[in-house]
Design an enzyme around this catalytic site. Sequence first.
Site, PDB file in Angstrom:
ATOM      1  N   LEU A  82     -35.001 -61.725 -66.910  1.00 40.30           N
ATOM      2  CA  LEU A  82     -36.093 -62.622 -66.515  1.00 40.30           C
ATOM      3  C   LEU A  82     -36.438 -63.483 -67.726  1.00 40.30           C
ATOM      4  O   LEU A  82     -36.615 -62.962 -68.831  1.00 40.30           O
ATOM      5  CB  LEU A  82     -37.338 -61.830 -66.082  1.00 40.30           C
ATOM      6  CG  LEU A  82     -37.420 -61.328 -64.643  1.00 40.30           C
ATOM      7  CD1 LEU A  82     -38.729 -60.605 -64.424  1.00 40.30           C
ATOM      8  CD2 LEU A  82     -37.284 -62.459 -63.644  1.00 40.30           C
ATOM      9  N   ASP A  83     -36.538 -64.793 -67.542  1.00 38.66           N
ATOM     10  CA  ASP A  83     -36.896 -65.682 -68.645  1.00 38.66           C
ATOM     11  C   ASP A  83     -38.265 -65.314 -69.200  1.00 38.66           C
ATOM     12  O   ASP A  83     -39.116 -64.779 -68.463  1.00 38.66           O
ATOM     13  CB  ASP A  83     -36.920 -67.136 -68.171  1.00 38.66           C
ATOM     14  CG  ASP A  83     -35.528 -67.664 -67.849  1.00 38.66           C
ATOM     15  OD1 ASP A  83     -34.558 -67.073 -68.354  1.00 38.66           O
ATOM     16  OD2 ASP A  83     -35.425 -68.654 -67.101  1.00 38.66           O
TER      17      ASP A  83
END
Length: 303
Positions: free
Chosen positions: A37-38
């Site tokens: 996940l960024d």
Amino acid sequence: MDGILPLWKTKGMTSHDCVFKVRKILGIKKVGHTGTLDPEVEGVLPICIGEATKIVPFLTDTTKTYRAKVTLGYSTDTEDQTGAMQKQENVDAEISEETVNCVLQEFCGDITQQVPLYSAVKVNGKKLYEYARANEPVERPYRQVKIHNIRFLATTYDKVGKTQAIEFEVTCSKGTYVRTLCVDIGKALGFPSHMSHLVRKATGNLSEQDTLTLDQIQECVDSNQPVPLLSINKGLAHLDKLEIDENIKEKVWHGQKLPLPSPRPDTAFFRMTYHNQIVAIYQIHDNKKEIKPARVFRLNERK
């Protein structure tokens, strides 16, 4: 400890940061996450611990559900809110909910996406974002992905800024770039756009309601309470299940091939369980007449 820690990742942390924190809090080295996940994205990030690290690829391959916001009016070089503005075009009149919903539904099913320039996908041995940072031209590849469901949630028109924000929920296959989906939705509506917000609501059958924050995990440890892990079996609920007897269980534990069961499992990989506890993951053998082990577990699993 063997099981799945359904972490709620907060903004500002990388997935690697989360793994590092969990290792430190629990004092366990065998820890892995199930899909990056960024840093600017929050949401469900299943962390596999102990024997559960064997199922990381099987959780990575599951569908994901996101709540996203696309802002019409200008695009960015990263396709999200962190990038520099590129094209700009005023949204002079609000687009109706009916029009927005019709466009969203056009994206259901199998679609083709061009991989974003700011991504870790490699072309000729070099990551795309490395080309971007060096300002070098590169041909970005295309991918086939699947949108299982997309649902309109809300829209807000900014009369002053001449932009319009559209919120939607999407359930999609592995490898789907939601920021690219936002850009493509904007194009279909006739405007440059970017993804301005994203939250992962679910990974496979693990949802927001299952999650714990890092602070809650630390509280469990500080108070000598067990950290509530989900079973490996629950994490694999998207795979078909074959319940076996004790005789077959011994063969499975020894990694033996077995005759192809009837009826044949619907999924490429499937669970072998004994008294509803995971024993192994099997798959169809190349000869199509037998099944062979992909992963074998020897543990007293939590129900």
